[in-house]
Design a protein around this motif. Sequence first.
Motif, PDB file in Angstrom:
ATOM      1  N   GLY A 121       0.989  -1.301  -0.060  1.00 50.34           N
ATOM      2  CA  GLY A 121       0.003   0.027   0.167  1.00 50.34           C
ATOM      3  C   GLY A 121       0.763   1.312  -0.019  1.00 50.34           C
ATOM      4  N   PHE A 122       0.380   2.251   0.426  1.00 48.89           N
ATOM      5  CA  PHE A 122       0.823   3.443   0.403  1.00 48.89           C
ATOM      6  C   PHE A 122       1.998   3.882   1.442  1.00 48.89           C
ATOM      7  CE2 PHE A 122       1.314   7.865   2.251  1.00 48.89           C
ATOM      8  CZ  PHE A 122       1.445   8.709   1.016  1.00 48.89           C
ATOM      9  N   ARG A 128       3.781  -4.052  -4.702  1.00 47.60           N
ATOM     10  CA  ARG A 128       3.557  -5.427  -4.650  1.00 47.60           C
ATOM     11  C   ARG A 128       2.039  -5.615  -5.258  1.00 47.60           C
ATOM     12  NH1 ARG A 128       6.862  -8.614  -1.348  1.00 47.60           N
ATOM     13  NH2 ARG A 128       8.496  -7.206  -0.036  1.00 47.60           N
ATOM     14  N   HIS A 129       2.019  -6.813  -5.795  1.00 48.89           N
ATOM     15  CA  HIS A 129       0.592  -7.107  -6.244  1.00 48.89           C
ATOM     16  C   HIS A 129      -0.341  -7.453  -4.987  1.00 48.89           C
ATOM     17  CE1 HIS A 129       1.473  -7.331 -10.436  1.00 48.89           C
ATOM     18  NE2 HIS A 129       2.386  -7.936  -9.870  1.00 48.89           N
TER      19      HIS A 129
END
Length: 218
Positions: A121-122, A128-129
Amino acid sequence: MATDITGMPDYIERKGSLFLRSDHMNYGRATLNSNWHQARESEPKDFDINKTAKRDLSCATYRRIGNVTDGSLPETTYQDHSAQVYLKKDFQEQETTKPMVNVHTFANTNIDRETGKPKRGFGSVLPRHHPDYNKHHLETTHLADYKPPHPYTPGPERPPDFADNSWAYRKMHSQFTDTADYRRTGRNTWQDESGLYLNTMDKRQVFTTTNTIPERLE
């Protein structure tokens, strides 16, 4: 000089006129023949074949093209098309950035090291997927939308109570009256007059042959 009905002078060169109509003679500049202005329009000439002592047909009249007078002639069509081969490198795929991790250095990297940042995430260091990335959804629309309202257990499959002889009642295309029909059975496309159809064996089982001639009464 003749005049027309309006009183305007007639400059048409006709037989018997006093015009100098000779186009193949070279007069002086003071002599104004009928096409003297054409000679003025072609000046200045770099090579005048009528004024030179030795005529050379291999020399061009002008050493320029249009208003280009410095000798720099434009490229020909062939030269312009042939020069496009030098532009091939401009359209090749160029490597603008060089990554720090590639196929050769991937084995020496430590991607899962602690960086003090979120894993996903942020704010994460590496993208990453999503955990559901490349997930296969094998559920069909009919199975998801049309579910049974009540639970039930399907019964076991069993063969039918009677044989299905519906194939014997089908009307086949006649080999003798439907010869112009484009629907042909099988792989062969020539005319078949054997009298055997796909349901011949089924008809023999359903419609048994009978003796049409009655036996002699005793």
